[in-house]
Design an enzyme around this catalytic site. Structure first.
Site, PDB file in Angstrom:
ATOM      1  N   ASN A  30       0.872  -1.177   0.000  1.00 42.84           N
ATOM      2  CA  ASN A  30       0.000   0.000   0.000  1.00 42.84           C
ATOM      3  C   ASN A  30       0.909   1.226   0.000  1.00 42.84           C
ATOM      4  O   ASN A  30       1.492   1.568   1.029  1.00 42.84           O
ATOM      5  CB  ASN A  30      -0.903  -0.019   1.234  1.00 42.84           C
ATOM      6  CG  ASN A  30      -1.892   1.137   1.255  1.00 42.84           C
ATOM      7  OD1 ASN A  30      -1.850   2.025   0.421  1.00 42.84           O
ATOM      8  ND2 ASN A  30      -2.783   1.125   2.228  1.00 42.84           N
ATOM      9  N   ARG A  37      -2.378  -2.238  -3.602  1.00 43.55           N
ATOM     10  CA  ARG A  37      -3.650  -1.561  -3.374  1.00 43.55           C
ATOM     11  C   ARG A  37      -3.660  -0.288  -4.217  1.00 43.55           C
ATOM     12  O   ARG A  37      -2.736   0.514  -4.178  1.00 43.55           O
ATOM     13  CB  ARG A  37      -3.791  -1.207  -1.895  1.00 43.55           C
ATOM     14  CG  ARG A  37      -5.094  -0.471  -1.589  1.00 43.55           C
ATOM     15  CD  ARG A  37      -4.851   0.737  -0.734  1.00 43.55           C
ATOM     16  NE  ARG A  37      -6.103   1.436  -0.411  1.00 43.55           N
ATOM     17  CZ  ARG A  37      -6.147   2.574   0.255  1.00 43.55           C
ATOM     18  NH1 ARG A  37      -5.039   3.137   0.687  1.00 43.55           N
ATOM     19  NH2 ARG A  37      -7.303   3.172   0.497  1.00 43.55           N
ATOM     20  N   HIS A  92     -12.866   1.724  -0.029  1.00 43.24           N
ATOM     21  CA  HIS A  92     -12.733   0.660   0.977  1.00 43.24           C
ATOM     22  C   HIS A  92     -13.327  -0.667   0.499  1.00 43.24           C
ATOM     23  O   HIS A  92     -13.705  -1.518   1.297  1.00 43.24           O
ATOM     24  CB  HIS A  92     -13.410   1.057   2.298  1.00 43.24           C
ATOM     25  CG  HIS A  92     -12.885   2.302   2.914  1.00 43.24           C
ATOM     26  ND1 HIS A  92     -13.701   3.283   3.436  1.00 43.24           N
ATOM     27  CD2 HIS A  92     -11.617   2.748   3.087  1.00 43.24           C
ATOM     28  CE1 HIS A  92     -12.970   4.279   3.904  1.00 43.24           C
ATOM     29  NE2 HIS A  92     -11.700   3.976   3.693  1.00 43.24           N
ATOM     30  N   ARG A 122     -12.825  14.725   7.233  1.00 39.51           N
ATOM     31  CA  ARG A 122     -13.671  14.939   6.060  1.00 39.51           C
ATOM     32  C   ARG A 122     -15.100  15.253   6.488  1.00 39.51           C
ATOM     33  O   ARG A 122     -15.610  14.687   7.443  1.00 39.51           O
ATOM     34  CB  ARG A 122     -13.669  13.706   5.157  1.00 39.51           C
ATOM     35  CG  ARG A 122     -12.340  13.420   4.498  1.00 39.51           C
ATOM     36  CD  ARG A 122     -12.461  12.197   3.591  1.00 39.51           C
ATOM     37  NE  ARG A 122     -11.176  11.798   3.046  1.00 39.51           N
ATOM     38  CZ  ARG A 122     -10.744  10.542   2.981  1.00 39.51           C
ATOM     39  NH1 ARG A 122     -11.502   9.564   3.444  1.00 39.51           N
ATOM     40  NH2 ARG A 122      -9.565  10.260   2.468  1.00 39.51           N
ATOM     41  N   GLU A 163      -7.362  -6.258   4.731  1.00 40.58           N
ATOM     42  CA  GLU A 163      -7.278  -5.969   3.306  1.00 40.58           C
ATOM     43  C   GLU A 163      -6.081  -6.659   2.653  1.00 40.58           C
ATOM     44  O   GLU A 163      -6.155  -7.104   1.504  1.00 40.58           O
ATOM     45  CB  GLU A 163      -7.201  -4.458   3.099  1.00 40.58           C
ATOM     46  CG  GLU A 163      -8.484  -3.742   3.498  1.00 40.58           C
ATOM     47  CD  GLU A 163      -8.311  -2.259   3.732  1.00 40.58           C
ATOM     48  OE1 GLU A 163      -8.797  -1.482   2.897  1.00 40.58           O
ATOM     49  OE2 GLU A 163      -7.686  -1.882   4.737  1.00 40.58           O
TER      50      GLU A 163
END
Length: 398
Positions: free
Chosen positions: A8, A89, A178, A239, A382
């Site tokens: 990642n 990723r 996600h 956010r 993940e």
């Protein structure tokens, strides 16, 4: 035994997890931070030990060479050839990628063309892909896209009520994020419930610094809270989540802000941080709220309210739900947030056992004995999904 590495890459970071395959045993994991700065920091955990180092990493290529050399120096692998596969990723797959993909020159070109959809992520991830390709030219390499799980959502959920030609010309639609996490926890939920995933209606809640909620119906993403970008949806650490576009234009004019400044504010200075004016970290918010800080309490109330709003909406959209799933940083570790989110959801058959809820980071059924809908805690993984995709795509490529 061959090894696969899940990668990642961020703009100045590189996270990895190395697996023995096909046993799926994690043999090493770590991060390299502050790539491109005057001084970087590397951390590698392996066999109960930890290696840390401070030195400059000029770019992602230098960081990857350091990582591979350290894997040999620490005795984790004997040589580069022992790493037979790499899974990357990638945030934005656009309309191109409805599944993970074997990396080719054409795939690299398409990822490059999608950079405008995720300018903070895709360019860095592409640097990681190119650097690993150079360092391990013989390794089987794939890209796993955050958006691919949501790529085939029904159009009634994927499209906005805007001129249709914007979708045709510019790809203006909900892409979500996600996806790898939602896909993993949905499959684990089916195992816990001992039912086929295709027969279930699930609401998976990836609640971390970035957060998204997905309605999973018949094993597929049916709807999701993040939109064209990861800015939409529920309140997050920094956010804003959903905001009326007219408000954005109104404040830009009043405050004399450019659109770039506004987007930066909505991404990095809003959410829990913006409301509380204290911190983006849920632990700080909870602590301050307990001490009577009114803005921290308001931030917490709004955060919980937005999650409940999506739960209710998705139950209505799917005509019911079999289970809701908590995952990611806050979802896995915040006992108070799980309680607050599930409070007063008895009308939907959602009720948790408060004793079962006294846990962090473990896979557990949190449901009360009389709950009609299961509430599950499932730590996301993940990286495991990435290496499983490697194995699947290897077989398909034969």
């Amino acid at each position: 035994m061959s090894k696969s590495i899940a990668v990642n890459a961020g703009s100045s970071t590189l996270k990895f997890k190395l697996f023995d395959m096909p046993s799926e045993e994690v043999v090493a994991e770590g991060t390299i931070e502050r790539i491109g700065e005057k001084m970087g920091h590397a951390k590698i955990k392996y066999a109960g030990q930890k290696h840390e180092d401070d030195q400059p990493f000029g770019d992602h290529g230098a960081a990857i060479k350091y990582l591979l050399d350290q894997l040999i120096a620490l005795g984790i692998v004997q040589n580069y050839d022992e790493i037979t596969a790499v899974g990357h990723r990638v945030v934005a797959g656009g309309e191109y990628f409805k599944d993970s993909a074997v990396i080719t020159d054409d795939v690299i070109k398409k990822i490059d063309s999608l950079a405008e959809y995720a300018p903070l992520h895709d360019p860095a991830e592409l640097m990681g892909i190119k650097a690993f390709r150079k360092a391990l030219p013989n390794a089987f390499a794939i890209a796993v896209f955050d958006t691919s799980f949501h790529a085939e959502m029904p159009k009634k959920n994927a499209l906005y009520s805007i001129p249709y030609e914007w979708y045709e010309k510019y790809g203006a639609r909900k892409y979500g994020a996600h996806g790898t996490s939602h896909r993993y926890v949905a499959a684990q939920a089916a195992k816990m419930l001992k039912k086929p995933l295709e027969d279930l209606k699930l609401i998976t809640m990836h609640i971390g610094a970035g957060a998204s909620i997905t309605a999973v119906k018949n094993g597929k993403s049916f709807d999701t809270s993040m939109g064209f970008t990861p800015l939409a949806g529920i309140t997050m650490a920094t956010r804003s989540g959903d905001v009326d576009p007219s408000l954005v234009a109104f404040v830009e004019e009043k405050a004399g802000m450019s659109s770039d400044e506004m987007i930066d504010t909505l991404n990095h200075k809003s959410g829990l941080l913006g409301i509380s004016e204290l911190s983006p970290d849920m632990r700080d918010i909870l602590d301050a709220a307990d001490k009577g800080n009114e803005k921290a309490q308001l931030a917490l109330d709004i955060y919980v309210n937005r999650i409940k709003r999506y739960i209710g909406a998705y139950i209505a959209e799917m005509d019911g739900v079999d289970a809701i799933v908590f995952t990611a940083g806050v979802g896995e570790n915040s006992i108070p947030v799980r309680k607050l989110v599930t409070d007063n959801l008895d009308c939907f058959g959602i009720k948790i056992d408060q004793e079962k809820n006294q846990c962090r980071g473990v896979e557990r059924d949190l449901s009360a004995a009389d709950a009609k809908v299961k509430t599950l805690l499932i730590p996301t993984n993940e990286e495991l999904m990435i290496v499983r995709d490697i194995e699947r795509l290897k077989k398909e490529a034969k």
